[in-house]
Design a protein around this motif. Structure first.
Motif, PDB file in Angstrom:
ATOM      1  N   ILE A 136       0.489  42.002   2.196  1.00 37.99           N
ATOM      2  CA  ILE A 136       0.406  42.525   3.439  1.00 37.99           C
ATOM      3  C   ILE A 136       0.472  41.236   4.379  1.00 37.99           C
ATOM      4  O   ILE A 136      -0.290  40.268   4.275  1.00 37.99           O
ATOM      5  CB  ILE A 136      -0.978  43.056   3.486  1.00 37.99           C
ATOM      6  CG1 ILE A 136      -1.068  44.167   2.429  1.00 37.99           C
ATOM      7  CG2 ILE A 136      -1.275  43.754   4.829  1.00 37.99           C
ATOM      8  CD1 ILE A 136      -0.477  45.336   2.519  1.00 37.99           C
ATOM      9  N   VAL A 137       1.261  41.316   5.189  1.00 40.51           N
ATOM     10  CA  VAL A 137       1.532  40.201   6.273  1.00 40.51           C
ATOM     11  C   VAL A 137       1.126  40.805   7.859  1.00 40.51           C
ATOM     12  O   VAL A 137       1.778  41.878   8.130  1.00 40.51           O
ATOM     13  CB  VAL A 137       2.938  39.931   6.215  1.00 40.51           C
ATOM     14  CG1 VAL A 137       3.464  38.728   7.452  1.00 40.51           C
ATOM     15  CG2 VAL A 137       3.169  39.038   4.997  1.00 40.51           C
ATOM     16  N   ARG A 138       0.604  40.119   8.436  1.00 38.12           N
ATOM     17  CA  ARG A 138       0.194  40.776   9.707  1.00 38.12           C
ATOM     18  C   ARG A 138      -0.069  39.616  10.799  1.00 38.12           C
ATOM     19  O   ARG A 138      -0.167  38.565  10.467  1.00 38.12           O
ATOM     20  CB  ARG A 138      -1.222  41.348   9.572  1.00 38.12           C
ATOM     21  CG  ARG A 138      -2.222  40.800   9.270  1.00 38.12           C
ATOM     22  CD  ARG A 138      -3.837  41.390   9.473  1.00 38.12           C
ATOM     23  NE  ARG A 138      -4.876  40.545   9.192  1.00 38.12           N
ATOM     24  CZ  ARG A 138      -5.915  40.736   9.385  1.00 38.12           C
ATOM     25  NH1 ARG A 138      -6.348  42.246   9.815  1.00 38.12           N
ATOM     26  NH2 ARG A 138      -7.008  40.085   8.676  1.00 38.12           N
ATOM     27  N   ARG A 139       0.242  40.140  12.116  1.00 36.23           N
ATOM     28  CA  ARG A 139      -0.110  39.021  13.294  1.00 36.23           C
ATOM     29  C   ARG A 139      -1.252  39.810  14.006  1.00 36.23           C
ATOM     30  O   ARG A 139      -1.314  40.979  14.409  1.00 36.23           O
ATOM     31  CB  ARG A 139       0.958  39.202  14.026  1.00 36.23           C
ATOM     32  CG  ARG A 139       0.837  38.411  15.391  1.00 36.23           C
ATOM     33  CD  ARG A 139       2.135  38.345  16.421  1.00 36.23           C
ATOM     34  NE  ARG A 139       3.003  37.333  16.103  1.00 36.23           N
ATOM     35  CZ  ARG A 139       4.372  37.428  16.141  1.00 36.23           C
ATOM     36  NH1 ARG A 139       4.917  38.545  16.854  1.00 36.23           N
ATOM     37  NH2 ARG A 139       4.995  36.530  15.809  1.00 36.23           N
ATOM     38  N   HIS A 140      -2.213  38.865  14.138  1.00 34.80           N
ATOM     39  CA  HIS A 140      -3.623  39.401  14.639  1.00 34.80           C
ATOM     40  C   HIS A 140      -3.663  38.987  16.090  1.00 34.80           C
ATOM     41  O   HIS A 140      -3.618  37.546  16.578  1.00 34.80           O
ATOM     42  CB  HIS A 140      -4.906  39.066  13.910  1.00 34.80           C
ATOM     43  CG  HIS A 140      -6.085  39.384  14.368  1.00 34.80           C
ATOM     44  ND1 HIS A 140      -6.442  40.789  14.306  1.00 34.80           N
ATOM     45  CD2 HIS A 140      -7.220  38.764  14.888  1.00 34.80           C
ATOM     46  CE1 HIS A 140      -7.678  40.817  14.865  1.00 34.80           C
ATOM     47  NE2 HIS A 140      -8.228  39.511  15.193  1.00 34.80           N
ATOM     48  N   ASP A 141      -4.017  39.756  17.071  1.00 32.20           N
ATOM     49  CA  ASP A 141      -4.224  39.695  18.589  1.00 32.20           C
ATOM     50  C   ASP A 141      -5.567  39.593  18.626  1.00 32.20           C
ATOM     51  O   ASP A 141      -6.327  40.496  18.802  1.00 32.20           O
ATOM     52  CB  ASP A 141      -3.449  40.753  19.277  1.00 32.20           C
ATOM     53  CG  ASP A 141      -3.569  40.215  20.888  1.00 32.20           C
ATOM     54  OD1 ASP A 141      -4.603  39.381  21.329  1.00 32.20           O
ATOM     55  OD2 ASP A 141      -2.877  40.363  21.505  1.00 32.20           O
ATOM     56  N   VAL A 142      -6.238  38.204  18.789  1.00 35.58           N
ATOM     57  CA  VAL A 142      -7.783  37.833  18.886  1.00 35.58           C
ATOM     58  C   VAL A 142      -8.109  38.682  20.108  1.00 35.58           C
ATOM     59  O   VAL A 142      -9.336  39.286  20.072  1.00 35.58           O
ATOM     60  CB  VAL A 142      -8.035  36.423  18.728  1.00 35.58           C
ATOM     61  CG1 VAL A 142      -9.660  36.162  18.905  1.00 35.58           C
ATOM     62  CG2 VAL A 142      -7.450  35.843  17.562  1.00 35.58           C
ATOM     63  N   SER A 143      -7.600  38.528  21.396  1.00 38.11           N
ATOM     64  CA  SER A 143      -8.138  38.974  22.489  1.00 38.11           C
ATOM     65  C   SER A 143      -8.269  40.444  22.632  1.00 38.11           C
ATOM     66  O   SER A 143      -9.101  41.054  23.143  1.00 38.11           O
ATOM     67  CB  SER A 143      -6.998  38.479  23.782  1.00 38.11           C
ATOM     68  OG  SER A 143      -5.931  39.215  23.557  1.00 38.11           O
ATOM     69  N   LYS A 144      -7.163  41.123  21.789  1.00 37.60           N
ATOM     70  CA  LYS A 144      -7.282  42.846  21.906  1.00 37.60           C
ATOM     71  C   LYS A 144      -7.866  43.276  20.422  1.00 37.60           C
ATOM     72  O   LYS A 144      -8.036  44.330  20.226  1.00 37.60           O
ATOM     73  CB  LYS A 144      -5.971  43.235  21.865  1.00 37.60           C
ATOM     74  CG  LYS A 144      -5.189  42.931  23.549  1.00 37.60           C
ATOM     75  CD  LYS A 144      -3.808  43.401  23.455  1.00 37.60           C
ATOM     76  CE  LYS A 144      -3.491  43.182  24.902  1.00 37.60           C
ATOM     77  NZ  LYS A 144      -1.727  43.648  24.936  1.00 37.60           N
ATOM     78  N   ASN A 145      -7.892  42.059  19.649  1.00 35.25           N
ATOM     79  CA  ASN A 145      -8.546  42.615  18.155  1.00 35.25           C
ATOM     80  C   ASN A 145      -7.711  43.589  17.555  1.00 35.25           C
ATOM     81  O   ASN A 145      -8.249  44.749  17.161  1.00 35.25           O
ATOM     82  CB  ASN A 145     -10.180  42.917  18.303  1.00 35.25           C
ATOM     83  CG  ASN A 145     -10.489  43.176  16.815  1.00 35.25           C
ATOM     84  OD1 ASN A 145     -10.398  42.404  16.065  1.00 35.25           O
ATOM     85  ND2 ASN A 145     -11.686  44.122  16.712  1.00 35.25           N
ATOM     86  N   THR A 146      -6.386  43.504  17.575  1.00 35.35           N
ATOM     87  CA  THR A 146      -5.530  44.448  17.050  1.00 35.35           C
ATOM     88  C   THR A 146      -4.543  43.683  16.099  1.00 35.35           C
ATOM     89  O   THR A 146      -4.397  42.515  16.209  1.00 35.35           O
ATOM     90  CB  THR A 146      -4.671  45.157  18.243  1.00 35.35           C
ATOM     91  OG1 THR A 146      -3.773  44.190  19.153  1.00 35.35           O
ATOM     92  CG2 THR A 146      -5.439  46.030  19.135  1.00 35.35           C
ATOM     93  N   ASP A 147      -4.159  44.381  15.230  1.00 30.86           N
ATOM     94  CA  ASP A 147      -3.041  43.922  14.337  1.00 30.86           C
ATOM     95  C   ASP A 147      -1.545  44.781  14.244  1.00 30.86           C
ATOM     96  O   ASP A 147      -1.374  45.770  14.391  1.00 30.86           O
ATOM     97  CB  ASP A 147      -3.670  44.284  12.928  1.00 30.86           C
ATOM     98  CG  ASP A 147      -5.034  43.308  12.540  1.00 30.86           C
ATOM     99  OD1 ASP A 147      -4.968  42.079  12.823  1.00 30.86           O
ATOM    100  OD2 ASP A 147      -5.867  43.885  12.351  1.00 30.86           O
ATOM    101  N   ILE A 148      -0.528  43.663  14.110  1.00 32.83           N
ATOM    102  CA  ILE A 148       0.870  44.510  13.747  1.00 32.83           C
ATOM    103  C   ILE A 148       1.142  43.927  12.376  1.00 32.83           C
ATOM    104  O   ILE A 148       0.855  42.615  12.063  1.00 32.83           O
ATOM    105  CB  ILE A 148       1.676  43.792  14.801  1.00 32.83           C
ATOM    106  CG1 ILE A 148       1.178  44.321  16.200  1.00 32.83           C
ATOM    107  CG2 ILE A 148       3.129  44.632  14.508  1.00 32.83           C
ATOM    108  CD1 ILE A 148       2.254  43.625  17.300  1.00 32.83           C
TER     109      ILE A 148
END
Length: 240
Positions: free
Chosen positions: A137-149
C-alpha cells in the motif's frame, strides 16, 4: 533477525473479509493481556503511533466472497516480524500467554495453537528480487485536508511516492539512513483493490526489484514496506 510463525485453529473454516480488523483486534487483546503499559505505548488513542512491525497471512485453499474468506481447512497462519528485538520478545510472550484461548468473532472463534521462531535471511546484496506476501500500500497523505491518495504499480508516480513513504517512515522513527540509492521497480506485478479498515484502496502484489544499501534492505525485510504495515500489508519474501 527472527520472525514469528503463528498457527491458528478455527471453529468453522471461514474468516471475515475484513481480516485486518480481526487480526489487529487479536494483537491488541494479546498485548493488553500481557502489559497495559505496552498496550498504551502501541495503541494509545491520544495519537497515531507508527509501528515497527508487519505481518502477513496464509489461508490454505482460500476462496474469497464479498463477505467471507472460505477455507479448505479449519486453520490459517500468520508471519510476524519487527525491526525491534525487544518488541519481538514482548509479542512472543504476549502470544504465549494467550495461546490455547478462544478468541471470539461473529458466529465463529479462533485459537492460537502454535508459535514458532524462524531466522530470516541476512541480505548481503544491494539489489534483490522480492515477492509480496501481503499487498503493498503506497499513499500520499495531505495533512492540511487529512486525505489520502493511493497508488498502485500501474501509476507512473508509484516509485516516487513509495520512496517518499520510506523517507517519512525513517524520519518518524528517527532512523538516520541514506535512501538516495533506493529504488523499487515492478517486475511482474498486479494492481489489486483491497479493503483496509472498511475502505477500498488501490494496492499492488507480485514481484519487485528493490535496490538500496544492505542495511536498509534488511530493515525493510523485518519492518515491511509502504504504509499500513502493522495492519497486514507490505510484508515480502526474498525470491533471489
Amino acid at each position: 533477525m527472527t520472525e514469528l510463525k503463528l498457527e491458528f485453529e478455527l471453529e468453522k473454516p471461514e474468516l471475515p473479509i475484513e481480516i485486518d480488523r480481526l487480526i489487529v483486534s487479536f494483537f491488541k487483546a494479546a498485548i493488553q493481556n500481557y502489559s497495559e503499559e505496552l498496550f498504551e505505548k502501541l495503541y494509545t488513542k491520544e495519537k497515531s503511533v507508527l509501528k515497527k512491525f508487519t505481518w502477513s497471512n496464509y489461508f490454505p485453499g482460500a476462496q474469497f466472497t464479498s463477505e467471507k474468506i472460505l477455507l479448505r481447512e479449519k486453520k490459517f497462519f500468520i508471519n510476524f516480524s519487527t525491526i525491534d528485538l525487544e518488541e519481538l520478545i514482548h509479542f512472543y510472550n504476549a502470544f504465549s500467554l494467550i495461546q490455547g484461548t478462544n478468541f471470539h468473532m461473529t458466529h465463529n472463534s479462533m485459537k492460537l495453537v502454535s508459535i514458532r521462531t524462524q531466522e530470516m535471511r541476512d541480505i548481503k546484496d544491494t539489489e534483490i528480487i522480492v515477492k509480496m506476501q501481503s499487498s503493498l500500500i503506497v499513499r500520499r497523505h495531505d495533512v492540511s485536508k487529512n486525505t489520502d491518495i493511493y497508488y498502485s504499480c500501474e501509476d507512473p508516480e508509484f516509485a516516487d511516492i513509495a520512496k517518499d513513504n520510506l523517507r517519512i517512515f525513517l524520519q518518524k522513527l528517527d532512523i538516520p539512513m541514506d535512501i538516495s540509492d533506493f529504488s523499487i521497480t515492478p517486475i511482474k506485478t498486479k494492481k489489486v483493490v483491497t479493503k483496509v479498515f472498511g475502505r477500498w484502496v488501490d494496492g499492488s502484489i507480485g514481484i519487485f526489484k528493490l535496490t538500496g544499501s544492505v542495511e536498509l534492505l534488511n530493515l525493510l525485510y523485518a519492518a515491511g514496506f509502504g504504509t499500513r504495515r502493522s495492519e497486514g500489508h507490505g510484508k515480502w519474501e526474498i525470491v533471489y
